[in-house]
Design a protein around this motif. Structure first.
Motif: not given
Length: 243
Positions: A38-64
């Motif tokens: 019964k809920k309406p359409a989900l509101k759009k979220v500005s999700c600026k998730a950028v994945k690099g090619t390092t473990k740290a950047s990928t972890e940051k991407y996943v969290k975002k």
């Protein structure tokens, strides 16, 4: 508790026998008439998730991405509780007990468990990681809304065609919720088959929980185009749409 059904977890349902349950499903309001529909359409979220090619950047991407999913769904699920990410090293999946060779994401109790390997870390595209996170999030939605527990407790003989169809309904609903999530996060999808291919690791391909590929595309596209959780009521759909 939130728990995504997968692998051995679904297979184990065969052990719980009961009266046969005809389809479409009736007498199961948490499945057929859940408040989420019964809920309406989900509101759009500005999700600026950028994945690099390092473990740290990928972890940051996943969290975002998981943070964005929390934001997108918190107004749609009654009693919503934010979900955190837990990074793990071992190959054994929580939901199925299977060993997964590469990267994967899954809902485990009340967190999104993620194992990062070179396949996600070194990839220039985030397509596989994004799809897998959508699939893990399906477990959040179905868990917090009571759909997962209602499915597990259904009176059903859990054998043959009967078990297969009800299992398809559950997992096809997940495909649809993935489409809803992708739209809310502003993800442009033109190739639904490509997204579906990345939802689960190849170790689960033999299970065929979701049924025909054409129906998987149908439900994901339906969720994506509408943006409404109510578009994902697979429990009252004709049998042909969940085959």
């Amino acid at each position: 508790m939130i728990m995504k059904l997968a692998g051995a977890a679904v297979a184990a349902l065969v052990l719980f026998a009961g009266p046969a349950h005809a389809a479409p499903v009736k007498g199961q309001p948490r499945l057929t008439n859940n408040a989420i529909y019964k809920k309406p359409a989900l509101k759009k979220v500005s999700c600026k998730a950028v994945k690099g090619t390092t473990k740290a950047s990928t972890e940051k991407y996943v969290k975002k991405v998981v943070s964005c999913l929390n934001t997108a769904w918190k107004g749609a699920i009654d009693g919503f509780q934010p979900v955190k990410v837990h990074f793990k090293q071992d190959k054994q999946a929580c939901a199925s007990g299977n060993d997964i060779a590469g990267s994967y994401a899954e809902i485990c109790t009340q967190a999104v468990d993620v194992r990062l390997a070179d396949d996600w870390i070194r990839a220039k595209s985030d397509a596989m990681a994004f799809a897998a996170l959508l699939d893990a999030w399906n477990g959040v939605v179905q868990g917090m809304t009571g759909i997962g527990s209602a499915f597990r407790s259904m009176p059903n003989d859990r054998t043959g065609e009967d078990m297969a169809e009800q299992t398809h309904r559950y997992f096809l609903q997940g495909d649809c919720f993935a489409g809803v999530s992708a739209r809310a996060l502003g993800r442009k999808i033109t190739d639904f088959k490509q997204v579906i291919a990345g939802l689960e690791p190849p170790e689960y391909s033999y299970l065929k929980h979701n049924g025909k590929l054409a129906n998987r595309v149908y439900w994901m596209k339906k969720g994506y185009q509408s943006g409404r959780p109510g578009a994902c009521n697979t429990w009252t759909a004709p049998a042909a749409k969940v085959a």
